[in-house]
Every structure is written in structure tokens, then in C-alpha cells.
Design a protein around this motif. Structure first.
Motif, PDB file in Angstrom:
ATOM      1  N   GLY A  14       5.606 -27.404  16.891  1.00 43.90           N
ATOM      2  CA  GLY A  14       6.510 -28.329  16.359  1.00 43.90           C
ATOM      3  C   GLY A  14       6.332 -29.059  14.938  1.00 43.90           C
ATOM      4  O   GLY A  14       7.207 -29.852  14.584  1.00 43.90           O
ATOM      5  N   GLY A  15       5.459 -28.626  14.425  1.00 41.47           N
ATOM      6  CA  GLY A  15       5.319 -29.121  12.873  1.00 41.47           C
ATOM      7  C   GLY A  15       5.987 -28.367  11.903  1.00 41.47           C
ATOM      8  O   GLY A  15       6.552 -27.291  12.070  1.00 41.47           O
ATOM      9  N   GLN A  16       5.982 -29.209  10.739  1.00 41.73           N
ATOM     10  CA  GLN A  16       6.500 -28.531   9.405  1.00 41.73           C
ATOM     11  C   GLN A  16       5.368 -27.656   8.785  1.00 41.73           C
ATOM     12  O   GLN A  16       4.754 -28.317   8.238  1.00 41.73           O
ATOM     13  CB  GLN A  16       7.194 -29.450   8.525  1.00 41.73           C
ATOM     14  CG  GLN A  16       8.357 -30.203   8.990  1.00 41.73           C
ATOM     15  CD  GLN A  16       9.615 -29.651   8.972  1.00 41.73           C
ATOM     16  OE1 GLN A  16       9.936 -29.017   8.074  1.00 41.73           O
ATOM     17  NE2 GLN A  16      10.471 -29.703   9.941  1.00 41.73           N
ATOM     18  N   VAL A  17       5.514 -26.451   8.693  1.00 44.01           N
ATOM     19  CA  VAL A  17       4.233 -25.699   8.333  1.00 44.01           C
ATOM     20  C   VAL A  17       4.487 -25.237   6.915  1.00 44.01           C
ATOM     21  O   VAL A  17       5.427 -24.652   6.570  1.00 44.01           O
ATOM     22  CB  VAL A  17       4.020 -24.474   9.142  1.00 44.01           C
ATOM     23  CG1 VAL A  17       2.809 -23.667   8.688  1.00 44.01           C
ATOM     24  CG2 VAL A  17       3.616 -24.803  10.483  1.00 44.01           C
ATOM     25  N   PHE A  18       3.584 -25.472   5.962  1.00 47.09           N
ATOM     26  CA  PHE A  18       3.748 -24.999   4.549  1.00 47.09           C
ATOM     27  C   PHE A  18       3.458 -23.691   4.295  1.00 47.09           C
ATOM     28  O   PHE A  18       2.300 -23.446   4.639  1.00 47.09           O
ATOM     29  CB  PHE A  18       2.703 -26.017   3.898  1.00 47.09           C
ATOM     30  CG  PHE A  18       3.104 -25.958   2.339  1.00 47.09           C
ATOM     31  CD1 PHE A  18       4.384 -26.107   1.873  1.00 47.09           C
ATOM     32  CD2 PHE A  18       1.742 -25.693   1.365  1.00 47.09           C
ATOM     33  CE1 PHE A  18       4.483 -25.837   0.356  1.00 47.09           C
ATOM     34  CE2 PHE A  18       2.142 -25.522   0.251  1.00 47.09           C
ATOM     35  CZ  PHE A  18       3.261 -25.730  -0.476  1.00 47.09           C
TER      36      PHE A  18
END
Lengths: 556, 556
Positions: free
Chosen positions: A14-18
Motif C-alpha cells: 500500500g505504500g508509495q515505493v521509490f
């Protein structure tokens, strides 16, 4: 697990992955298997970490630093920096190498295997920093070759003898040949053809740039610029224009020398990311300089990214302003309690001196001007001053009223009895003395005082506690910070080290000291490769002329 | 010389010098000392090259290619590509490895030491390409380990067995472990979790991307995208959007397989730079992908840039459109006459077959449908067709009227007498036969014909000339291109090779062949890892099912 046929060990969902490679924020899960990233995509796992609304980035990597500057053993250092998001460091162990030789480096490297922080080393190229300094013993090319055989040792550390390299000194070139092109540089102020010569020798990085112009020249010469924000030298703001001009490529962050108080208060690599973003750099560029880029420079092919096959060093960040991780995974696992390392006796008995007495600090003098080391606030360069010390009973005396203090460096590795004597201006002591075994790079005992007897007492006390920092007044110890490991490191927890350090600064203030960070500055007065006037156990060094000079201005 | 204390060997003055690091054009001289760049700045030299109004750039580096595709010995290849600006190539020698094993690779590597072109090798990971192919002998992990000991061998070549890697085949993982993370990939069409699994195995490049979407996924997965423009597969235009999207980082140019005619007519790496610029890429980005980036991927730390300590491989370009150098310096010197290499007998006697006769090509048949390999124009994938061949005297016969030809693969390394037989549609031959020892990857003899007797004659002729390409009609040889070295390479000059090649195509046309590049396509019909239906000396291979299948559709 990468194929999705089996549940992953851990999935961050669910995260914004860099992506450090494309500088995108990907809406994707991160699947972790056996400490490594198995894949990005939609995954299920035996354990799920929910990162909705959060930013998921690789752990920070410090491109160049000295563990010893933290005054902490590596386990305590790891306890301090892992929660701040630093998951790997590339360290030059040249402080401990000056005190304990390759034995000390091997011991430290072995110790690092016991902590979850990844610590890589560069083999210290300049032990001693110059022939004017007295380490326990110099490291020769054979020593370096031996160190480079270790997997954890990945190249040759900062080549500080830049005049030697530029001049084509065969001894320095021999060392450079050991590590092919993986050599860190150290070339303060070197420009033009001198820089071309330094780079042509195969040195491909520098962390001593103070200006964007210096950085620009280094990039064009094929060198990486390691942007440093240490406790003393702070270059981040001055070098960020390079990012705007050329992008973040071939730029990486490093902390070099950070005091424990500094890390505790401001942070570690994460503070550089925070400050860069506050100064207008995009979070993506700042992150790349703190993650992928240090690894590209150092060839750490499994670190610095969140992609299949990379070690799962993962930070979950609540925002892109503070860069304070709310979760740190090291090799796929939350950092739990780190066991205390064992410290053997042999690394603790490193202060070997002949007993010193008041007369050891007397300077026979017939009058006339003496060379005086002049402090420059906020810098580690000094001025070469001159002044006439008062003469009593045939000896030159300090004169606190004119802020003219005595300084001495006492050789402390081999009990040679060698003591270098001189004068210093800038500390402002009205009485007493302060001494330390942190005295770059050879780490002999440096002592500054308004009174010969207190100087002798401070040095004796240093010997009694096996190294550290001591403040003495009227023969009484007013404060001390024992650094029993090599005279450089405490085996106590951070809070105790910070408290001891602050007590010493307080005690110095009570002696009248007006200089902001007296011990940090005192530690560089013996470093014979930083201009202009320095002192070692062999005497005063005129760094610009690169030779020993007598105390009396008129002699010779 | 870098310091400017001494005259440089050579100085290039007055040009616009390209910095691959900052993507700037610098108005500076380039000083060269002993084959390396000594420095950029204002220099004087014993020899001066005037480059006023010209562009000075590093030599081009081909990130992935097969020398054997040029059909030239490496000296002639160097004569061809050095003037085009290619100064280094990274080659996978898997063609010669299939024929001559590691001996052949060592011979080729030794040969490369005699030419001014820098040739690096990747150890061929997939010899044979699959268990359905018959090379002289397979390369096992011990062979690869031996090859990797050579300085010139810098990693593991394209891991073509991507299904094996994705499935976790321990044999493939064992090979991958030999080269740590320096492994070239080959993963046509692999996406999603399969790609994650492939990358997780440590494979960090791919040159088989056909679309920007494939490229994007690879970049995010931490892989380099090697943009390929071969004679057959041409992907440049499709992948240039990646440059616009992400910049040129982690993108590099490669030629993979280029026929000699293609290089002679269009150029080599320089043609990719030219085409990229024509398609709207900035010259700076295009140059970075042709110089620095291949070297970054392959860890060639002294190549790909004009900066101190880099090898002085320098191109002087009159413009930024044609990219045709008017001067090429290789290690600081103009390329002069390249001596012809010596070719030993043992690399020339590689066609070992039992005598073949007309009945070796007969197919006992009781009627019914046969599997037929269907050519797809302009591609190396095939279709799996079915058709009923005519039956005469109990044998299945070709039927040129329906473009139904016979195809056979004759094992030619160990005289096993093994022959795989089948049918092919698409060449359009009305009579005769054509045969070649260029038959990826095992390079057995592939022969296509409308007549069994001509097929036998063509194979016999191949054996007589020690390998090459032959066209036969009515038992008479109509054209041939001898390729005596391993059955892959000519020892003749380029012009002769091109003429021979063209003569064979002409002769095929005279037999009625309608397919544009018949021999190039025929060469891939035995490659058992490209879908859908292929043929080896062991029989027909259904590549999608990855198993041998009988010729008769109904059997089993």
C-alpha cells in the motif's frame, strides 16, 4: 517467492515505493524473501506491513565516514543510526589504524560482523598522515594489501597526501596501484592541472569540496563528489547547486566526522536529505544521493535500491520533509535489540608514556618571538602567528591575559618520551589544562594549558584512565570522558558519552575557555596536513612549507 | 604531463570536448600521455592535433555483440569498425564456443590481443542453448569458471535460458553464482512476476526489449536496458521514448548481431547514435549511451570518457549529424595498418560428418499431416503449421508448388550421423537446395531443399570446403561462401565476404527463393529457444512446450 508461487516472508503493502532507477514513486507492494527484495508487484506474504499513505525508500548509505568520530563502539553506533535510517556506511578506519595498526582494523572489522548495520571499510592509505606524525607504526603497502584481501574492505581510503600524488611520489603511486580505480580522494582546494594530475593517478572521488566550482571541476575530471556535512566541515548548502546544474549523478552524501552529540541532535544521513529538501532539492534527487549513488560509487551492487535481488534495507517514511523513518527493516527484519560487543583487554591498554612531570613542559627561552598556533573559529585550518612569551627563570611561560597558552603533544604509543612544545592562541583558558588522546591522525596526547603542572597532571590522568579527555585545575581533575578503547572510543552508551563530553566542555568553560567546541578543535591541532601551523610530538609543523620549524622565530 | 611540467605526447587543441559526466561541451585541450588522457585544460604537446570547429568525443563502445555475426576474423572486423568510431566491444563468443568449446574462446581471446580494438568477453552461459541442440560439447560451470579467470572475460554472457532461471533450475543458478552480479540477460517478452524472478537471480541487463513498456519494467527492476539495433532485430526507435522519460541513465547501445553488409553500408555503433539523433534524441544523450554507459554497466573503468586516467580513445567528429569520425585515436594513436592474424589449422577442420547420400534425407511416410515450420517475414520467431506432404514410394516428399520444402539439420561436430528432418514453408525455392554451417546456436549444418539429392550434394560440399554457405542446383554448386574458421568466419577481406554472401543470395533467388534474407533466417531455424517450431539434429522442437515433437501430427 518472486514468482508469487509461495507466500513471501514479508510484504510491504500500500505504500508509495521509490524507484531509485527511474525516480518514480510506484504504487506497488515490496515482497521480501530471506532478507532480500524478491519482487515489486502485487504480492501476498506470511507477514504484512501496511504502508498506506507512506513513502517506502531504501536505507541510507553513508559514502564516507570515520566510525571513531562518534566515540562509540560500533554496536552503540548502530543503535544510534539504524533508527535514523542509515543502514550501511563506508568507513575509513584510519584513527584506530594509527593507534593499533592493522590489528586494530581487523578487530574492528570482525566486530562489525556482529552488528546488523552494514559496515564496509576502505584501507587507510595515509597512516601516518605525514612523516611528522608518530602512529604506533606506519601502514606499508604490504599492510594495505593484506587489508584489501578482506571482503569487507572494498578499496583504498582517502588519499590525503595529495601533494605526494600530484608530485608523482612513487610510494603513493605504489599504494594507488593496490586498489586499481577504487580509491577515495581528499584534495582540499586542488584545482586546474594539479587536479588533473591527482585524477590521472586513478583517484575518482573527493569529499573535500567547499564550492560548486571545485565540484564542477571534479565532475568534469571524472571524479565523484561526495557531499560532506560533518560536525565541523559543512558543505551541503554550497554544493547543492551542482544537483541543479547536472542532476544528482555522481554525487553522493557523506558525514565524514560526526560527533555523537551532533548525530543525537540532528540525525545522520537523514539530516542531509532533510536539509537538502529544505534548501529546494527535490526529494527524489536527495534520496538518490543518499541511497543508490553511494552504492554505485563503491560498487555495492546489492544495496541502495528496492528492486529484485537487492538487500531489503527498507525505510517507511511518514513524510518527505522530516525523513524520520517510522519503521526500519534491515535485511528484511525490524531492528531489534543489538547485543553488546565484547571488548578485549589489548585494545584498551594503548596509552604508553614515560611518567611526565612539570619540567617536561618547560621551554628554555632566552627571549624573543615564538611561533604561535592561531585558532580560526569554526575551521580546522590555523593561522601561523608570532608573539613574545614572558620569560621566567630562563623559561618561556604562558600568558593567559594575552590568551597565549602552552600546547604540547606527548607521544603515547611507544613510551619514547618525545614531547613537542609550543604556544597556541584562541582557547581563552585563564587557568588549568585540558588534554585528549583524540588528536588526529596519530592520536598522541594533545594538551593545552595555562600551567605546566596542570598540563603534567592532565597527561598523567589520561594515562591512568587509558585515554580520553581530561580537564584539570590546580592539579585536580574537574571532568573527564574516559575513552578506553584505543584512546578513541568509549564502551559506554551514548547518553553517558554525551554527558561526559558535555561535562568536559563545561569544565573547560569554567577554566575560562571561550572557544565553541574546544576539544573538537584541539583534536585537529596535531594534524600535520591541514594548514598552516600545527604541532606534533616532533615539534611545530609549517604545513605550507611542509617541514618542521623551530619554536623561536629567529633561530636559523 | 598532467601537471603541464612536460610536453604531452599529443594534444588535441581547439575542439569542443564532450564531458560524458556533465553532458557539457568544454572548450579545452585534451592532453594525452602514453595512451591515456593526462588532463583537460590548456596544454602544449610534442604533437598537436587541431580540432577547431570540431567535436571531440570518446570512442564508441558496443555493450553486447557477437563477433561471429560479422563473419570476419577479428583483425578484419577491427579494420571495419575502428574507422567508424567503435573502439571497444563486449562480445559473447557463444557461436565459436558451440563449435570449438573453451579452446575456441581462448584462441579468439588470444587473437584479440593482437588487434588495436579493445575486445572484452562475457563467458557464454548457454552452450548449448538447450538440451535439444548438439554443440561439440557443452560448457559446464567448471569451463565457465576457467574462462572467467581471464582478465579479458568480465562476466557471464546473456542468460538465454530464462525459463530455467525463472523456474529456479539449480544448474542455471550455479552458473549465475560464478559471476556474482555481472550477468547479461536475455528475456524476450518476460514481464511481471516472471521478470522479478529473473532479476532476483542477479541478472541486471537485457537487450531483448522490443517495447518501451518492457524497458520501463526492466529499469524499475534494477536492470540496464541495452538498446539493440541488429541486422534482424531493430529496437532503437521503439526504445528511445525511455530516454525522454528517464534520461539516458542505465541505457546503453548494442549491435548484437550485425551482418558484414549491414556494417559496411550503415555503420556500427555510430549508426545508432546517428539514428537516435535523427529521431530527436539530443546528441549528448545519444553519445552517453554509446560511450560512458556501456562502460558503467560492464565496469570498464578506464574507457568511455575523456578525463584524466581514461584511455585516450578519441573521435574527432565534423558534425553531430552523421557521426562519421574524421579522426580516430585508439589509445592515443591514429589507427594504422592492422596486421593479418595467423589462423591455425585446428580451428579450420570443424566439419566432421559421415558421408551423406540422397536416402539420408528420405522421410518414410504413410500419409497424413506433418508439422511444418512457417517463416514469419522479418522475424526469427516461426509459426507451427501443419500440412500433408505428397507421398511417393512410401516417402514424404517436398512440394515446391505449395512452397513446402524439406529442411534438415545434420550433426557436424562428432560425425554422429544424426540428422533431424522436417518441412518448412516460406522460402519459396522451386528447385535445388541451400545449406549453411551458420545455424544458431550449435552450428550444425542446416539445409533446405526441393530435392533430396541436391540437399545431399549441398551438405557434402559444405564438408569439402570446411564450412560456409552453399547453393546447389541439379547436383552442381551454383554459389558458395567458404567460412573455414569454425564454419563461422571467413579469413578473407570484407569485400570478398560481402561478394560471396551476395552471390549466394543471388543463387538462391535463381532457385526461386522469395524470402528477403534467406541465409540469415535459415540460421535461426535451428535455434531451439525462440518460438514456436524449430528443428535440430535431434528433430523438431516445439519451443512453447519446450520438448521434441514427432514430425507426424497424429502420432501419439
Amino acid at each position: 517467492m518472486a514468482r508469487g508461487d509461495e507466500l513471501a516472508d514479508v510484504v510491504i503493502q500500500g505504500g508509495q515505493v521509490f524507484s531509485v532507477f527511474t525516480r518514480e514513486w510506484l504504487e506497488t507492494d515490496v515482497a521480501i524473501c530471506d532478507g532480500y527484495v524478491a519482487g515489486l508487484g502485487e504480492y501476498a506474504g506470511r507477514e504484512v506491513i501496511h504502508a498506506e499513505g507512506k513513502h517506502v525508500v531504501p536505507g541510507f548509505v553513508d559514502a564516507h565516514m570515520h566510525l571513531e568520530s562518534s566515540k562509540l563502539l560500533v554496536d552503540e553506533f548502530a543503535r544510534l543510526v539504524l533508527p535514523l535510517g542509515t543502514t550501511a556506511v563506508v568507513a575509513d578506519p584510519h584513527e584506530i589504524a594509527n593507534v593499533l595498526g592493522t590489528d586494530g582494523v581487523h578487530w574492528l572489522a570482525d566486530l562489525c560482523a556482529q552488528v546488523p548495520l552494514d559496515v564496509f571499510f576502505m584501507a587507510s592509505s595515509c597512516v601516518p598522515a605525514s612523516a611528522f606524525e608518530s602512529p604506533r607504526r606506519p601502514l606499508n603497502p604490504g599492510d594495505l594489501e593484506g587489508l584489501l584481501r578482506r571482503r569487507r574492505v572494498i578499496g583504498l581510503a582517502e588519499m590525503m597526501n595529495f601533494p605526494g600524488v600530484i608530485a608523482g611520489d612513487p610510494h603513493e603511486l605504489e599504494k594507488l596501484a593496490l586498489a586499481a580505480t577504487h580509491v577515495d580522494g581528499h584534495a582540499p582546494g586542488v584545482l586546474g592541472k594539479d587536479l588533473q594530475a591527482y585524477a590521472a593517478a586513478g583517484i575518482r572521488s573527493d569529499h573535500e569540496c567547499f564550492t560548486a566550482e571545485e565540484g564542477r571541476e571534479r565532475l568534469r575530471a571524472g571524479m565523484w563528489v561526495l557531499i560532506r556535512e560533518a560536525s565541523a566541515a559543512r558543505n551541503l548548502a554550497a554544493l547543492l547547486p551542482l544537483v541543479e546544474e547536472f542532476g544528482p549523478h555522481r554525487l553522493a552524501f557523506c558525514t565524514d566526522d560526526r560527533e555523537p552529540e551532533h548525530i543525537a541532535e540532528e540525525g545522520h544521513v537523514n539530516s542531509m536529505v532533510r536539509e537538502a529538501v529544505a534548501l529546494g532539492t527535490s526529494p527524489e534527487d536527495a534520496l538518490v544521493m543518499a541511497t543508490l549513488n553511494p552504492c554505485l560509487w563503491h560498487g555495492l551492487t546489492r544495496l541502495g535500491a528496492l528492486a529484485p535481488g537487492y538487500q531489503a534495507d527498507v525505510l517507511v517514511l511518514p513524510d518527505l520533509e522530516r525523513f524520520e523513518p517510522e519503521l526500519v527493516l534491515k535485511a528484511g527484519k525490524p531492528v531489534e535489540e543489538i547485543a553488546r560487543v565484547e571488548v578485549p583487554e589489548w585494545v584498551k591498554s594503548t596509552v604508553n608514556i614515560e611518567p611526565v612531570a612539570v619540567n617536561d613542559f618547560q621551554i628554555p627561552w632566552e627571549g624573543g618571538a615564538a611561533r604561535v598556533i592561531g585558532l580560526v573559529e569554526g575551521q580546522i585550518v590555523t593561522e601561523a602567528l608570532e608573539d613574545e612569551p614572558p620569560v621566567e627563570n630562563g623559561s618561556a611561560e604562558p600568558d593567559p591575559a594575552r590568551d597565549l597558552l602552552k600546547i604540547a603533544v606527548v607521544e603515547r604509543h611507544l613510551s619514547s618520551g618525545r614531547i613537542g612544545l609550543g604556544f597556541v592562541r584562541g582557547f581563552g583558558l585563564e587557568k588549568g589544562a585540558m588534554a585528549s588522546t583524540i588528536a588526529h591522525d596519530a592520536h598522541n596526547i594533545v594538551v593545552v594549558g595555562a600551567d605546566d603542572g596542570d598540563m603534567a597532571r592532565a597527561v598523567q590522568r589520561i594515562a591512568e584512565i587509558g585515554g580520553g579527555i581530561v580537564v584539570v585545575e590546580s592539579r585536580g581533575v574537574k571532568a573527564e570522558l574516559p575513552l578506553p578503547v584505543a584512546g578513541l572510543l568509549s564502551d559506554a552508551p551514548l547518553a553517558e558519552v554525551v554527558a561526559g563530553s558535555e561535562a568536559c566542555v563545561e569544565a573547560a568553560r569554567a577554566l575560562g575557555c571561550t572557544y565553541p567546541s574546544p576539544f573538537q578543535t584541539m583534536a585537529f591541532l596535531a594534524l600535520s596536513v591541514i594548514p598552516a601551523l600545527k604541532i606534533t610530538d616532533r615539534g611545530l609543523v609549517d604545513v605550507d612549507r611542509f617541514e618542521l620549524v623551530p619554536l623561536a622565530v629567529d633561530s636559523q
